[in-house]
Design a protein around this motif. Structure first.
Motif, PDB file in Angstrom:
ATOM      1  N   LEU A 154      -5.243 -10.398  -9.952  1.00 42.29           N
ATOM      2  CA  LEU A 154      -4.663 -11.151  -8.841  1.00 42.29           C
ATOM      3  C   LEU A 154      -5.459 -10.841  -7.584  1.00 42.29           C
ATOM      4  CD1 LEU A 154      -1.279  -9.499  -7.746  1.00 42.29           C
ATOM      5  CD2 LEU A 154      -2.974  -8.356  -9.145  1.00 42.29           C
ATOM      6  N   HIS A 155      -5.304 -11.663  -6.569  1.00 43.63           N
ATOM      7  CA  HIS A 155      -6.133 -11.476  -5.373  1.00 43.63           C
ATOM      8  C   HIS A 155      -5.709 -10.263  -4.561  1.00 43.63           C
ATOM      9  CE1 HIS A 155      -8.806 -12.462  -2.112  1.00 43.63           C
ATOM     10  NE2 HIS A 155      -7.808 -12.339  -1.260  1.00 43.63           N
ATOM     11  N   HIS A 156      -4.428 -10.126  -4.247  1.00 43.10           N
ATOM     12  CA  HIS A 156      -3.952  -9.119  -3.299  1.00 43.10           C
ATOM     13  C   HIS A 156      -3.760  -7.754  -3.952  1.00 43.10           C
ATOM     14  CE1 HIS A 156      -3.038 -12.715  -0.927  1.00 43.10           C
ATOM     15  NE2 HIS A 156      -3.039 -11.914   0.122  1.00 43.10           N
ATOM     16  N   ASN A 157      -4.073  -6.719  -3.195  1.00 44.13           N
ATOM     17  CA  ASN A 157      -3.809  -5.353  -3.661  1.00 44.13           C
ATOM     18  C   ASN A 157      -2.308  -5.094  -3.683  1.00 44.13           C
ATOM     19  OD1 ASN A 157      -4.510  -5.582  -0.758  1.00 44.13           O
ATOM     20  ND2 ASN A 157      -3.858  -3.452  -0.629  1.00 44.13           N
ATOM     21  N   ILE A 158      -1.874  -4.288  -4.640  1.00 42.93           N
ATOM     22  CA  ILE A 158      -0.435  -4.102  -4.856  1.00 42.93           C
ATOM     23  C   ILE A 158       0.120  -2.879  -4.140  1.00 42.93           C
ATOM     24  CG2 ILE A 158      -0.573  -5.259  -7.083  1.00 42.93           C
ATOM     25  CD1 ILE A 158      -0.261  -2.457  -8.398  1.00 42.93           C
ATOM     26  N   ALA A 159      -0.746  -2.043  -3.567  1.00 43.96           N
ATOM     27  CA  ALA A 159      -0.290  -0.810  -2.924  1.00 43.96           C
ATOM     28  C   ALA A 159      -0.908  -0.691  -1.535  1.00 43.96           C
ATOM     29  CB  ALA A 159      -0.673   0.414  -3.746  1.00 43.96           C
ATOM     30  N   PRO A 160      -0.199  -0.056  -0.591  1.00 45.39           N
ATOM     31  CA  PRO A 160      -0.838   0.260   0.693  1.00 45.39           C
ATOM     32  C   PRO A 160      -1.869   1.363   0.513  1.00 45.39           C
ATOM     33  CG  PRO A 160       1.367   1.195   0.591  1.00 45.39           C
ATOM     34  CD  PRO A 160       1.207   0.367  -0.646  1.00 45.39           C
ATOM     35  N   PHE A 161      -2.929   1.322   1.320  1.00 45.83           N
ATOM     36  CA  PHE A 161      -4.032   2.274   1.210  1.00 45.83           C
ATOM     37  C   PHE A 161      -4.122   3.208   2.409  1.00 45.83           C
ATOM     38  CE2 PHE A 161      -6.516  -1.150  -1.349  1.00 45.83           C
ATOM     39  CZ  PHE A 161      -5.759  -0.874  -2.470  1.00 45.83           C
ATOM     40  N   ASP A 162      -3.141   3.155   3.300  1.00 42.87           N
ATOM     41  CA  ASP A 162      -3.200   3.948   4.529  1.00 42.87           C
ATOM     42  C   ASP A 162      -4.389   3.517   5.392  1.00 42.87           C
ATOM     43  OD1 ASP A 162      -2.213   5.945   6.285  1.00 42.87           O
ATOM     44  OD2 ASP A 162      -3.701   7.363   5.582  1.00 42.87           O
ATOM     45  N   VAL A 163      -4.609   2.200   5.430  1.00 43.22           N
ATOM     46  CA  VAL A 163      -5.654   1.624   6.269  1.00 43.22           C
ATOM     47  C   VAL A 163      -5.053   0.484   7.093  1.00 43.22           C
ATOM     48  CG1 VAL A 163      -7.517   2.252   4.676  1.00 43.22           C
ATOM     49  CG2 VAL A 163      -6.396   0.017   4.455  1.00 43.22           C
ATOM     50  N   GLN A 164      -5.875  -0.068   7.984  1.00 42.17           N
ATOM     51  CA  GLN A 164      -5.374  -1.054   8.935  1.00 42.17           C
ATOM     52  C   GLN A 164      -4.944  -2.371   8.298  1.00 42.17           C
ATOM     53  OE1 GLN A 164      -8.126   0.726   9.298  1.00 42.17           O
ATOM     54  NE2 GLN A 164      -7.813   1.952  11.128  1.00 42.17           N
ATOM     55  N   THR A 165      -5.379  -2.648   7.075  1.00 48.39           N
ATOM     56  CA  THR A 165      -5.012  -3.903   6.415  1.00 48.39           C
ATOM     57  C   THR A 165      -3.760  -3.782   5.553  1.00 48.39           C
ATOM     58  OG1 THR A 165      -6.599  -3.362   4.664  1.00 48.39           O
ATOM     59  CG2 THR A 165      -7.347  -4.831   6.413  1.00 48.39           C
ATOM     60  N   ASP A 166      -3.014  -2.706   5.708  1.00 44.24           N
ATOM     61  CA  ASP A 166      -1.826  -2.523   4.868  1.00 44.24           C
ATOM     62  C   ASP A 166      -0.742  -3.571   5.126  1.00 44.24           C
ATOM     63  OD1 ASP A 166      -2.887  -0.422   3.488  1.00 44.24           O
ATOM     64  OD2 ASP A 166      -1.714   1.142   4.491  1.00 44.24           O
ATOM     65  N   PHE A 167      -0.821  -4.276   6.249  1.00 45.78           N
ATOM     66  CA  PHE A 167       0.195  -5.288   6.532  1.00 45.78           C
ATOM     67  C   PHE A 167      -0.087  -6.608   5.813  1.00 45.78           C
ATOM     68  CE2 PHE A 167      -3.154  -6.084   9.483  1.00 45.78           C
ATOM     69  CZ  PHE A 167      -3.074  -7.398   9.906  1.00 45.78           C
ATOM     70  N   ILE A 168      -1.209  -6.714   5.076  1.00 49.08           N
ATOM     71  CA  ILE A 168      -1.508  -7.958   4.354  1.00 49.08           C
ATOM     72  C   ILE A 168      -1.648  -7.710   2.849  1.00 49.08           C
ATOM     73  CG2 ILE A 168      -2.500  -9.205   6.311  1.00 49.08           C
ATOM     74  CD1 ILE A 168      -5.287  -8.492   5.208  1.00 49.08           C
ATOM     75  N   ILE A 169      -0.889  -6.765   2.312  1.00 48.60           N
ATOM     76  CA  ILE A 169      -0.904  -6.543   0.866  1.00 48.60           C
ATOM     77  C   ILE A 169       0.059  -7.528   0.186  1.00 48.60           C
ATOM     78  CG2 ILE A 169      -1.412  -4.114   1.269  1.00 48.60           C
ATOM     79  CD1 ILE A 169       1.433  -3.469   0.307  1.00 48.60           C
ATOM     80  N   LEU A 170       0.214  -7.395  -1.118  1.00 52.57           N
ATOM     81  CA  LEU A 170       1.200  -8.187  -1.849  1.00 52.57           C
ATOM     82  C   LEU A 170       2.590  -7.787  -1.380  1.00 52.57           C
ATOM     83  CD1 LEU A 170       1.610 -10.245  -4.229  1.00 52.57           C
ATOM     84  CD2 LEU A 170       1.992  -8.234  -5.683  1.00 52.57           C
ATOM     85  N   GLN A 171       3.317  -8.720  -0.774  1.00 47.88           N
ATOM     86  CA  GLN A 171       4.593  -8.362  -0.148  1.00 47.88           C
ATOM     87  C   GLN A 171       5.662  -7.961  -1.154  1.00 47.88           C
ATOM     88  OE1 GLN A 171       6.027 -11.170   2.772  1.00 47.88           O
ATOM     89  NE2 GLN A 171       4.700 -10.235   4.311  1.00 47.88           N
ATOM     90  N   ASP A 172       5.717  -8.654  -2.274  1.00 48.88           N
ATOM     91  CA  ASP A 172       6.749  -8.363  -3.271  1.00 48.88           C
ATOM     92  C   ASP A 172       6.194  -7.435  -4.344  1.00 48.88           C
ATOM     93  OD1 ASP A 172       5.042 -10.384  -3.983  1.00 48.88           O
ATOM     94  OD2 ASP A 172       6.599 -11.796  -4.572  1.00 48.88           O
ATOM     95  N   ASN A 173       5.534  -6.370  -3.887  1.00 48.68           N
ATOM     96  CA  ASN A 173       4.900  -5.465  -4.844  1.00 48.68           C
ATOM     97  C   ASN A 173       5.914  -4.711  -5.697  1.00 48.68           C
ATOM     98  OD1 ASN A 173       5.706  -3.995  -2.606  1.00 48.68           O
ATOM     99  ND2 ASN A 173       3.888  -2.709  -2.525  1.00 48.68           N
ATOM    100  N   ASP A 174       7.114  -4.472  -5.184  1.00 42.70           N
ATOM    101  CA  ASP A 174       8.119  -3.791  -6.001  1.00 42.70           C
ATOM    102  C   ASP A 174       8.599  -4.682  -7.141  1.00 42.70           C
ATOM    103  OD1 ASP A 174       8.269  -1.207  -4.913  1.00 42.70           O
ATOM    104  OD2 ASP A 174       9.504  -1.903  -3.260  1.00 42.70           O
TER     105      ASP A 174
END
Length: 280
Positions: A154-174
Motif C-alpha cells: 500500500l502507499h502509506h506507511n502504517i506506523a509513525p516514525f517520530d518524524v515531521q511527516t507523522d501527521f500524513i500516515i495511514l489514519q486508520d492504521n489500528d
C-alpha cells in the motif's frame, strides 16, 4: 521462489514541467529500464501510488506510455497525490475493484498471496485512508487463505516514525492492524510515501518502506526539532531533501521467508535547494 518488484512515488507531471526541479519522466524511464535489464524474471511489478504529482490526466497519459515497455505484468494502485476518477478515465475502469470500488488487487503468485491496497483520499491532504468496505474486503481476502503466506502493498506507511511527516500516515492504521493480525501468516507490509528507507513493526505487524523514485528525505526526529503544527503549510522542514537515490523494492518470497532488497536504479545524492519546495 517468487519475486516481484515494487515502485512508488513516481510523481509524473505534464510534458514540459518538472516536479521540484526533477525530471520525473526520465527517472521513471530509468526505473523501467533497470527492471527490464536486471529483474525481467520478476513475476510482476506493483506501482504503489503517487503515480502523478497532481493527479493530472496528462501525467497519467505519460505514465501509461512509459510503463508499456515493462517485461513483467503490472499492477497499479494510488497514493495521496493521485486522483482516482482521472486515473480511471485515462488508465481504464477495469483497474477499479468491483467489490471495494478502489484500486485494490489480490495476486496469487506461487505459494504466496499479495494484496495491493488503494489508500488515496485527497481530502486528507497527504494522509491515507482505507474505507470500511476496503477493510472488509481485506479481511475476506485474508480469510480465504488462512494457511497461505501474505504480503501487503500500500502507499502509506502504517506506523509513525517520530518524524515531521507523522501527521500524513495511514489514519486508520489500528483497523488495518486488527485485520492483519487476524491472519497467522502476513509476513510483510511494504509502503512508499515517506521517501525514506525504514523497517519496523506496528503492534507486531512487520513493515518496511523504500525511498521511491522521487526525491529522498533524511529523517530528523520530532524530539530534536519540536512539535508539528496542526495547519498544513505552516511547517518548513529542516530535513535536507536529496535528488536521490531513485529506489525500488525487490521482494523475494519462499516457504520460510520474505526478504525485501532496496535497490537503487539511480545513485545521485545531491541536496535539493529549499526554494524548490515552496508549497502552494
Amino acid at each position: 521462489m517468487q519475486k516481484f518488484v515494487v515502485l512508488a512515488d513516481i510523481h509524473l507531471v505534464p510534458e514540459g514541467k518538472l516536479s521540484h526541479g526533477l525530471d520525473t519522466l526520465d527517472r521513471l524511464n530509468r526505473a523501467v529500464a533497470y527492471v527490464n535489464d536486471i529483474h525481467a524474471d520478476a513475476d510482476f511489478v506493483v506501482f504503489a501510488g503517487d503515480l502523478a504529482d497532481h493527479g493530472e490526466a496528462a501525467a497519467y497519459a505519460r505514465f501509461k506510455t512509459a510503463i508499456a515497455p515493462l517485461t513483467p505484468p503490472v499492477y497499479l494502485t494510488l497514493g495521496n497525490h493521485d486522483h482516482r476518477p482521472t486515473f480511471l478515465d485515462v488508465m481504464g475502469p477495469a483497474h477499479a475493484n468491483a467489490d471495494s470500488g478502489c484500486i485494490d488487487h489480490v495476486i496469487d503468485a506461487g505459494d504466496h498471496r499479495v494484496i495491493v491496497l488503494d489508500t488515496s483520499d485527497p481530502e486528507l491532504h497527504g494522509a491515507g485512508r482505507l474505507e470500511a468496505r476496503q477493510i472488509g474486503w481485506l479481511k475476506a481476502r485474508l480469510a480465504e487463505v488462512p494457511d497461505t503466506p501474505v504480503v501487503i502493498v500500500l502507499h502509506h506507511n502504517i506506523a509513525p516514525f517520530d518524524v515531521q511527516t507523522d501527521f500524513i500516515i495511514l489514519q486508520d492504521n489500528d483497523a488495518f492492524a486488527d485485520a492483519v493480525l487476524g491472519h497467522a501468516h502476513v509476513r510483510q507490509i511494504i509502503s512508499g510515501h515517506v521517501h525514506m528507507t525504514t523497517s519496523g513493526t506496528y503492534r507486531g505487524v512487520p513493515f518496511c518502506t523504500f525511498a521511491g523514485a522521487h526525491y529522498s528525505i533524511e529523517p530528523m526526529s520530532i524530539a530534536r526539532s519540536g512539535p508539528i503544527p496542526a495547519e498544513r503549510g505552516k511547517y518548513v522542514s529542516p530535513v535536507p531533501r536529496r535528488e536521490g537515490p531513485g529506489q525500488l523494492a525487490v521482494v523475494l518470497c519462499n516457504s520460510d521467508s520474505v526478504v525485501v532488497h532496496m535497490e537503487n536504479f539511480l545513485d545521485r545524492h545531491l541536496v535539493l535547494a529549499p526554494e524548490l519546495f515552496a508549497w502552494s
